[in-house]
Design a protein around this motif. Sequence first.
Motif, PDB file in Angstrom:
ATOM      1  N   ARG A   9      26.985  13.794   6.038  1.00 52.28           N
ATOM      2  CA  ARG A   9      25.677  13.295   6.453  1.00 52.28           C
ATOM      3  C   ARG A   9      24.633  13.546   5.372  1.00 52.28           C
ATOM      4  O   ARG A   9      23.802  12.695   5.090  1.00 52.28           O
ATOM      5  CB  ARG A   9      25.232  13.950   7.766  1.00 52.28           C
ATOM      6  N   VAL A  10      24.670  14.726   4.786  1.00 51.86           N
ATOM      7  CA  VAL A  10      23.726  15.053   3.724  1.00 51.86           C
ATOM      8  C   VAL A  10      23.922  14.108   2.540  1.00 51.86           C
ATOM      9  O   VAL A  10      22.949  13.595   1.972  1.00 51.86           O
ATOM     10  CB  VAL A  10      23.866  16.526   3.290  1.00 51.86           C
ATOM     11  N   ILE A  12      25.216  11.066   2.599  1.00 55.67           N
ATOM     12  CA  ILE A  12      24.808   9.718   2.989  1.00 55.67           C
ATOM     13  C   ILE A  12      23.283   9.608   2.982  1.00 55.67           C
ATOM     14  O   ILE A  12      22.716   8.651   2.442  1.00 55.67           O
ATOM     15  CB  ILE A  12      25.384   9.349   4.373  1.00 55.67           C
ATOM     16  N   ILE A  13      22.624  10.592   3.554  1.00 55.71           N
ATOM     17  CA  ILE A  13      21.160  10.581   3.589  1.00 55.71           C
ATOM     18  C   ILE A  13      20.607  10.618   2.163  1.00 55.71           C
ATOM     19  O   ILE A  13      19.674   9.888   1.824  1.00 55.71           O
ATOM     20  CB  ILE A  13      20.618  11.749   4.435  1.00 55.71           C
ATOM     21  N   VAL A  16      21.048   7.212   0.541  1.00 57.84           N
ATOM     22  CA  VAL A  16      20.080   6.246   1.071  1.00 57.84           C
ATOM     23  C   VAL A  16      18.706   6.488   0.449  1.00 57.84           C
ATOM     24  O   VAL A  16      18.025   5.548   0.036  1.00 57.84           O
ATOM     25  CB  VAL A  16      20.018   6.325   2.616  1.00 57.84           C
ATOM     26  N   LEU A  17      18.297   7.735   0.349  1.00 58.22           N
ATOM     27  CA  LEU A  17      16.992   8.055  -0.241  1.00 58.22           C
ATOM     28  C   LEU A  17      16.925   7.633  -1.706  1.00 58.22           C
ATOM     29  O   LEU A  17      15.908   7.101  -2.163  1.00 58.22           O
ATOM     30  CB  LEU A  17      16.681   9.537  -0.093  1.00 58.22           C
TER      31      LEU A  17
END
Length: 107
Positions: A9-10, A12-13, A16-17
């Motif tokens: 998740r980290v 992926i986030i 995206v950022l």
Amino acid sequence: MSLALPKKRVLIIGAVLVGVGLIYVMGADKRASEGATGGAAGCTVAVTADVLNVRAAPDVNAQIVGKFNHDAKTAAEPVVQNGFRKIAENKWAKTDYLQPVAGANCG
């Protein structure tokens, strides 16, 4: 195994950022190059100061919302108020440090 999901998740986030940041930067470059062709009236100006502050209102005490370096060119509007030329909505620069480029229609 339970730590793998949060790491994903980290990642992926973070990806995206980074992607959003790249899109923003690329869009800013495009907006700057589009603006250099002149405003609605065909007004393009060049900066004569080493660094020129862009302010939120036509007042030396207004908030600084940007800066231009020497020889930068930007679209502007023919509106001049209190010694400031309107560059865009809520963006004004001191006319003393702006020179219309050859062929510009700055009023």
